[in-house]
Design a protein around this motif. Structure first.
Motif, PDB file in Angstrom:
ATOM      1  N   LEU A  11       0.826  -1.211   0.000  1.00  0.00           N
ATOM      2  CA  LEU A  11       0.000   0.000   0.000  1.00  0.00           C
ATOM      3  C   LEU A  11       0.860   1.261   0.000  1.00  0.00           C
ATOM      4  N   ARG A  17       1.111   0.924  -8.130  1.00  0.00           N
ATOM      5  CA  ARG A  17       0.614  -0.447  -8.323  1.00  0.00           C
ATOM      6  C   ARG A  17      -0.768  -0.427  -8.995  1.00  0.00           C
ATOM      7  N   TYR A  22      -6.418   0.300  -8.110  1.00  0.00           N
ATOM      8  CA  TYR A  22      -6.239   1.057  -6.862  1.00  0.00           C
ATOM      9  C   TYR A  22      -6.192   2.575  -7.057  1.00  0.00           C
ATOM     10  N   ASN A  74      -6.286  -1.732   6.696  1.00  0.00           N
ATOM     11  CA  ASN A  74      -6.275  -2.448   5.417  1.00  0.00           C
ATOM     12  C   ASN A  74      -5.107  -3.426   5.469  1.00  0.00           C
ATOM     13  N   ALA A  77      -2.822  -7.994   1.278  1.00  0.00           N
ATOM     14  CA  ALA A  77      -2.810  -9.433   0.966  1.00  0.00           C
ATOM     15  C   ALA A  77      -2.892 -10.300   2.221  1.00  0.00           C
ATOM     16  N   HIS A 100     -10.939  -2.157   2.417  1.00  0.00           N
ATOM     17  CA  HIS A 100     -10.294  -2.517   1.148  1.00  0.00           C
ATOM     18  C   HIS A 100     -10.656  -1.462   0.115  1.00  0.00           C
ATOM     19  N   ILE A 101      -9.642  -1.009  -0.584  1.00  0.00           N
ATOM     20  CA  ILE A 101      -9.839   0.028  -1.601  1.00  0.00           C
ATOM     21  C   ILE A 101     -10.689  -0.529  -2.743  1.00  0.00           C
ATOM     22  N   ARG A 107     -13.535  -9.883  -7.109  1.00  0.00           N
ATOM     23  CA  ARG A 107     -12.212 -10.228  -7.640  1.00  0.00           C
ATOM     24  C   ARG A 107     -11.948 -11.735  -7.522  1.00  0.00           C
ATOM     25  N   ARG A 111      -9.290 -14.038  -2.951  1.00  0.00           N
ATOM     26  CA  ARG A 111      -9.570 -12.822  -2.165  1.00  0.00           C
ATOM     27  C   ARG A 111     -10.919 -12.897  -1.450  1.00  0.00           C
TER      28      ARG A 111
HETATM   29  C1  DQA Z   1      -6.670  -4.725  -0.921  1.00  0.00           C
HETATM   30  C2  DQA Z   1      -7.232  -5.986  -1.560  1.00  0.00           C
HETATM   31  C3  DQA Z   1      -6.306  -7.164  -1.326  1.00  0.00           C
HETATM   32  O1  DQA Z   1      -6.832  -8.324  -1.916  1.00  0.00           O
HETATM   33  C4  DQA Z   1      -4.952  -6.884  -1.949  1.00  0.00           C
HETATM   34  O2  DQA Z   1      -4.060  -7.948  -1.685  1.00  0.00           O
HETATM   35  C5  DQA Z   1      -4.373  -5.582  -1.547  1.00  0.00           C
HETATM   36  C6  DQA Z   1      -5.261  -4.432  -1.394  1.00  0.00           C
HETATM   37  C7  DQA Z   1      -7.528  -3.476  -1.253  1.00  0.00           C
HETATM   38  O3  DQA Z   1      -7.310  -2.454  -0.599  1.00  0.00           O
HETATM   39  O4  DQA Z   1      -8.389  -3.524  -2.138  1.00  0.00           O
HETATM   40  O5  DQA Z   1      -3.157  -5.439  -1.433  1.00  0.00           O
HETATM   41  O6  DQA Z   1      -6.674  -4.881   0.482  1.00  0.00           O
END
Ligand code: DQA
Length: 147
Positions: A11, A17, A22, A74, A77, A100-101, A107, A111
Motif C-alpha cells: 500500500l 501499483r 487502486y 487495510n 494481501a 479494502h480500496i 475479484r 480474495r
Molecule cells: C486490498 C485488496 C487485497 O486483496 C490486496 O491484496 C491488496 C489491497 C484493497 O485495498 O483492495 O493489497 O486490500
C-alpha cells in the motif's frame, strides 16, 4: 479519541501499483485525506504501513499499550492469509474497521477469504481511498464520539 490507520503490504506503492484497480493517488495522498477527515471529526490519527506480517502484529499490540481507541486497517494481501494478524486484532480487543480500496467480492477466488473480518466490527470495500474516511467516521460513531 485517537486512532491508528494501519496499512499492509504494497500500500506504500499506491499510485504505482495497478492503477486501474487502486487508482492514481499515492500513499501520501491517502495520509493527507485521512488527516483532513480526522480534523473534521476532531480526533487524533497516527499512521503506520508495513510490508511485513510481524511488524503489523507489533503495531496492533503497540496500539493496545498506547490506549488507542480504534484501528482503521487495510491488511492488504495478509487479509486472505494471516491468522496471526486476525489473532492480534482479537487479542487487543480494539474496535477495528477492515478497509479494502477495491471491491474484493468481485475479484479472484483467493480474495474471498478474510481472516480479519471476524475480528473487525465492520468492513468497507470498494470505496477507493474514501473508505478510510468512512471507516474513521464509523468508529467515531461506534465509540459514541458524535451526538
Ligand atoms: C486490498 C485488496 C487485497 O486483496 C490486496 O491484496 C491488496 C489491497 C484493497 O485495498 O483492495 O493489497 O486490500
Amino acid at each position: 479519541m485517537k486512532f491508528l490507520i494501519l496499512n499492509g503490504p504494497n500500500l506504500n506503492f499506491l499510485g504505482i501499483r495497478e492503477p486501474d484497480i487502486y487508482g492514481r493517488q499515492t500513499y501520501d495522498d491517502l495520509v493527507a485525506q485521512v488527516r483532513d477527515k480526522a480534523r473534521e471529526l476532531g480526533v487524533e490519527v497516527t499512521f503506520y504501513q508495513s510490508n511485513h506480517e510481524g511488524d503489523l502484529v507489533d503495531a496492533i499490540q503497540r496500539a493496545y499499550t498506547d490506549r488507542t481507541d480504534g484501528i482503521v486497517f487495510n491488511p492488504a494481501a495478509y487479509t486472505h492469509t494471516s491468522v496471526a494478524i486476525a489473532d492480534a486484532v482479537k487479542a487487543v480487543g480494539i474496535p477495528t474497521v477492515e478497509v479494502h480500496i477495491s471491491d474484493v467480492s468481485r475479484r479472484e477466488d483467493f480474495r474471498q477469504v478474510s481472516y480479519v473480518r471476524a475480528a473487525a466490527v465492520h468492513t468497507i470495500t470498494g470505496q477507493g481511498l474514501a473508505g478510510y474516511g468512512q471507516a474513521l467516521e464509523y468508529l467515531v460513531d461506534y465509540l459514541g464520539g458524535r451526538t
